[in-house]
Design an enzyme around this catalytic site. Structure first.
Site, PDB file in Angstrom:
ATOM      1  N   ARG A 237      31.361  40.383  36.710  1.00  0.00           N
ATOM      2  CA  ARG A 237      31.627  41.819  36.821  1.00  0.00           C
ATOM      3  C   ARG A 237      32.056  42.392  35.466  1.00  0.00           C
ATOM      4  O   ARG A 237      32.803  41.775  34.723  1.00  0.00           O
ATOM      5  CB  ARG A 237      32.720  42.061  37.872  1.00  0.00           C
ATOM      6  CG  ARG A 237      32.905  43.525  38.248  1.00  0.00           C
ATOM      7  CD  ARG A 237      33.634  43.665  39.563  1.00  0.00           C
ATOM      8  NE  ARG A 237      34.993  43.115  39.527  1.00  0.00           N
ATOM      9  CZ  ARG A 237      35.825  43.157  40.569  1.00  0.00           C
ATOM     10  NH1 ARG A 237      35.418  43.694  41.712  1.00  0.00           N
ATOM     11  NH2 ARG A 237      37.040  42.643  40.466  1.00  0.00           N
TER      12      ARG A 237
ATOM     13  N   ARG B 217      37.392  42.632  32.844  1.00  0.00           N
ATOM     14  CA  ARG B 217      38.797  42.845  33.127  1.00  0.00           C
ATOM     15  C   ARG B 217      39.538  41.513  33.140  1.00  0.00           C
ATOM     16  O   ARG B 217      38.954  40.466  33.450  1.00  0.00           O
ATOM     17  CB  ARG B 217      38.971  43.551  34.478  1.00  0.00           C
ATOM     18  CG  ARG B 217      38.286  44.908  34.523  1.00  0.00           C
ATOM     19  CD  ARG B 217      38.624  45.712  35.751  1.00  0.00           C
ATOM     20  NE  ARG B 217      38.466  44.987  37.004  1.00  0.00           N
ATOM     21  CZ  ARG B 217      38.389  45.590  38.190  1.00  0.00           C
ATOM     22  NH1 ARG B 217      38.434  46.907  38.265  1.00  0.00           N
ATOM     23  NH2 ARG B 217      38.246  44.879  39.294  1.00  0.00           N
TER      24      ARG B 217
ATOM     25  N   ARG C 124      44.104  34.339  42.244  1.00  0.00           N
ATOM     26  CA  ARG C 124      44.031  35.424  43.229  1.00  0.00           C
ATOM     27  C   ARG C 124      43.592  34.897  44.596  1.00  0.00           C
ATOM     28  O   ARG C 124      44.047  35.370  45.631  1.00  0.00           O
ATOM     29  CB  ARG C 124      43.037  36.501  42.751  1.00  0.00           C
ATOM     30  CG  ARG C 124      43.509  37.293  41.550  1.00  0.00           C
ATOM     31  CD  ARG C 124      42.397  38.153  40.967  1.00  0.00           C
ATOM     32  NE  ARG C 124      41.935  39.155  41.918  1.00  0.00           N
ATOM     33  CZ  ARG C 124      40.832  39.887  41.727  1.00  0.00           C
ATOM     34  NH1 ARG C 124      40.079  39.698  40.654  1.00  0.00           N
ATOM     35  NH2 ARG C 124      40.483  40.784  42.627  1.00  0.00           N
TER      36      ARG C 124
ATOM     37  N   LYS D 265      33.337  43.894  50.732  1.00  0.00           N
ATOM     38  CA  LYS D 265      33.787  44.645  51.910  1.00  0.00           C
ATOM     39  C   LYS D 265      33.842  46.149  51.638  1.00  0.00           C
ATOM     40  O   LYS D 265      33.561  46.955  52.521  1.00  0.00           O
ATOM     41  CB  LYS D 265      35.142  44.133  52.408  1.00  0.00           C
ATOM     42  CG  LYS D 265      36.278  44.170  51.427  1.00  0.00           C
ATOM     43  CD  LYS D 265      37.533  43.541  52.030  1.00  0.00           C
ATOM     44  CE  LYS D 265      38.700  43.571  51.046  1.00  0.00           C
ATOM     45  NZ  LYS D 265      38.429  42.731  49.839  1.00  0.00           N
TER      46      LYS D 265
END
Length: 217
Positions: free
Chosen positions: A127, A160, A171, A13
């Site tokens: 990522r 991370r 999450r 987004k």
């Protein structure tokens, strides 16, 4: 063109909002960017936000709305804007709606980039972040030229903690608890548009343009 973007972590987004801002000429308003700017500037609001960020707590609705509301008063937001990361709760949505309705500039559309859990985990676990400049890479869609090395400063690329699969799933539970009522709220308002976010960026963008282009008329 007053637009809000919703989506699971990793749905793109933020990437879409930046692209839309460039295409249509309205500002991209990211709560994360605003928070970081206020903190870096040591403003009163920034100091308040920093307390929550450091402790890992969500910034309260009232404080978040105050910061976003101030940004929406800038002249570049008069004709339109793209909200990224706000609202996050029904309470925030209701407060935002009251403000914008009073100002006679309600949201035109809320774009929900919907993704499957499998795709979210795949994207986020791929990522990587440079340990020097903090540039973000994705081993699938935006890999570095040299494995594990940043293209800009040769920094080491690291994963991370919140991009580990187990953490990602936690999450997503938090996201669902907060966002599913929000999605229902905007569906009831008649402004929600659900888009399949599992696809490549270009395909998602094409669908979004098909929704937003008519608003220019």
């Amino acid at each position: 063109m007053k637009i809000a973007l919703l989506g699971e972590p990793g749905s793109g987004k933020g990437t879409q909002a930046k692209s839309l801002a460039k295409k249509y000429g309205f500002p991209h308003i990211s709560t994360g960017d605003i928070f970081r700017k206020e903190i870096a500037g040591n403003t009163d609001l920034g100091l308040q936000v920093e307390e929550y960020v450091k402790s890992g707590r969500l910034v309260p609705d009232e404080l978040t709305f105050k910061i976003v509301s101030q940004r929406l008063e800038f002249n570049d937001c008069t004709r339109g804007f793209f909200l990224d990361g706000f609202p996050r709760t029904v309470e925030q949505a209701e407060t935002l709606s009251a403000k914008l309705t009073q100002e006679k500039r309600p949201l035109d559309k809320v774009l929900y980039l919907q993704m499957t859990e499998e795709e979210v985990v795949k994207r986020l676990s791929s990522r990587r972040e440079c340990d020097k400049c903090r540039r973000i890479y994705n081993l699938i869609s935006q890999p570095p030229q040299t494995p594990d090395v940043c293209d800009l400063d040769n920094g080491k690329l690291v994963q991370r903690e919140d991009d580990v699969p187990e953490t990602i799933k936690k999450r997503l539970v938090v996201f669902a608890n907060l966002t599913e009522p929000l999605i229902s709220y905007y569906r009831g308002e008649g402004v929600l548009e659900t888009i399949n976010g599992d696809r490549p960026i270009e395909e998602v963008s094409k669908d979004i343009y098909g929704i937003l282009d008519p608003l220019k008329k």
